[in-house]
Motif scaffolding. Structure first.
Motif, PDB file in Angstrom:
ATOM      1  N   GLY A  65       0.812  -1.209   0.000  1.00 21.48           N
ATOM      2  CA  GLY A  65       0.000   0.000   0.000  1.00 21.48           C
ATOM      3  C   GLY A  65       0.847   1.261   0.000  1.00 21.48           C
ATOM      4  N   GLU A 114       2.398   1.935  -3.483  1.00 22.85           N
ATOM      5  CA  GLU A 114       1.411   2.414  -4.453  1.00 22.85           C
ATOM      6  C   GLU A 114       1.239   3.923  -4.328  1.00 22.85           C
ATOM      7  OE1 GLU A 114       0.508   0.768  -6.988  1.00 22.85           O
ATOM      8  OE2 GLU A 114      -1.597   0.130  -6.896  1.00 22.85           O
ATOM      9  N   PHE A 131      -3.121  -3.024   3.808  1.00 27.80           N
ATOM     10  CA  PHE A 131      -2.785  -2.312   2.571  1.00 27.80           C
ATOM     11  C   PHE A 131      -3.211  -0.852   2.666  1.00 27.80           C
ATOM     12  CE2 PHE A 131      -3.303  -0.963  -1.807  1.00 27.80           C
ATOM     13  CZ  PHE A 131      -2.261  -1.576  -2.479  1.00 27.80           C
ATOM     14  N   ALA A 132      -4.415  -0.621   3.191  1.00 22.15           N
ATOM     15  CA  ALA A 132      -4.925   0.740   3.332  1.00 22.15           C
ATOM     16  C   ALA A 132      -4.082   1.546   4.319  1.00 22.15           C
ATOM     17  CB  ALA A 132      -6.387   0.706   3.775  1.00 22.15           C
ATOM     18  N   CYS A 136      -5.592  -5.164  -4.217  1.00 18.39           N
ATOM     19  CA  CYS A 136      -6.703  -5.620  -3.364  1.00 18.39           C
ATOM     20  C   CYS A 136      -7.941  -6.120  -4.111  1.00 18.39           C
ATOM     21  CB  CYS A 136      -7.137  -4.474  -2.441  1.00 18.39           C
ATOM     22  SG  CYS A 136      -5.916  -4.078  -1.175  1.00 18.39           S
ATOM     23  N   ALA A 162      -0.991   2.572   2.498  1.00 16.37           N
ATOM     24  CA  ALA A 162      -1.276   3.662   1.559  1.00 16.37           C
ATOM     25  C   ALA A 162      -1.419   4.988   2.305  1.00 16.37           C
ATOM     26  CB  ALA A 162      -2.543   3.353   0.766  1.00 16.37           C
TER      27      ALA A 162
END
Length: 247
Positions: free
Chosen positions: A24, A27, A181-182, A145, A185
């Motif tokens: 994350g 990205e 992942f969030a 995801c 990010a």
């Protein structure tokens, strides 16, 4: 009562959550600081490549084609490594390579072309994606995801409809990876504007505990196999001969 299944550390939730945080972060990092390119998955890059080619924006299209090629190379290398280095712990090797490479990117000169960063990150994400694929019986990705979200919903539905506890556990695993992942990010979005390239050191720091744990797990597994082999050899040598002397 069914015995609880044991998984190696390579399939642990801690390891996959750590790599999802890194996924994350990367990205957000490449999108905000290095050319607006998504490096973890290539669907968006393929679409943008096609759009720019159709509009005759060939120089812009190059941004996306290099990322695609680096991703292909990463998948190829991840498939090749186990064939060449059969006695090396591949997950540990990939983790060390990724942590060191990301740390190196933090100290690149300010005038370094964006292509160096997003091509490197695309390669590393492909390597990560194709090395870490199974977490406690769930097939998932740590670099994007889409399928994780699908599996979260499907397993939740099946778990409730069929009253299957295993499905509910899988749904929770997928959901935790998405959350990780969030979080990554968000960390990338908050730190990249302030720390610039140095922010990527956060990824190396996140991977450090997993590298240590993988090394310890590999060492224990090697010693266990060696002890098992020695014990087996000892039993064979101590067993009575099956042949008797004949006069």
């Amino acid at each position: 009562m069914k015995p609880r299944q044991k998984y190696p550390f390579e399939h642990s939730l801690f390891l996959f959550a750590s790599f999802a945080v890194v996924g994350g972060f990367l990205e957000a990092f490449t999108f905000l600081l290095h050319g607006g390119v998504f490096c973890n998955a290539q669907t968006g890059n393929l679409v943008l490549l096609t759009i720019n080619l159709c509009q005759a924006h060939f120089s812009i299209a190059l941004h996306y084609i290099w990322s695609l090629l680096a991703y292909v190379a990463g998948i190829f290398v991840s498939a090749l490594l186990p064939r060449i280095f059969k006695k090396i712990n591949i997950p540990l090797c990939v983790s060390v390579i990724e942590a060191c490479a990301l740390a190196a990117l933090a100290f690149q000169p300010n005038n370094t072309p964006d292509q160096i960063t997003y091509v490197s990150v695309s390669f590393l994400c492909a390597l990560q994606y194709n090395t870490f694929t199974h977490c406690r019986g769930a097939s998932l990705a740590t670099t994007f995801c889409t399928n994780n979200l699908r599996q979260t919903v499907l397993n939740l539905y099946d778990g409730i409809a069929d009253k299957e506890h295993t499905k509910l556990k899988k749904s929770a695993i997928y959901a935790l990876i998405i959350l990780s992942f969030a979080i990554g990010a968000a960390a990338g979005a908050l730190s990249a504007p302030a720390l610039k390239n140095y922010s990527i050191l956060i990824c190396s720091a996140v991977l450090l505990p997993t590298i240590v744990a993988l090394a310890v797990s590999s060492f224990r597994h090697k010693n266990l196999n060696q002890a098992t082999t020695e014990n087996s050899d000892s039993q064979v040598s101590d067993s009575p001969s099956t042949f008797s002397d004949q006069s």
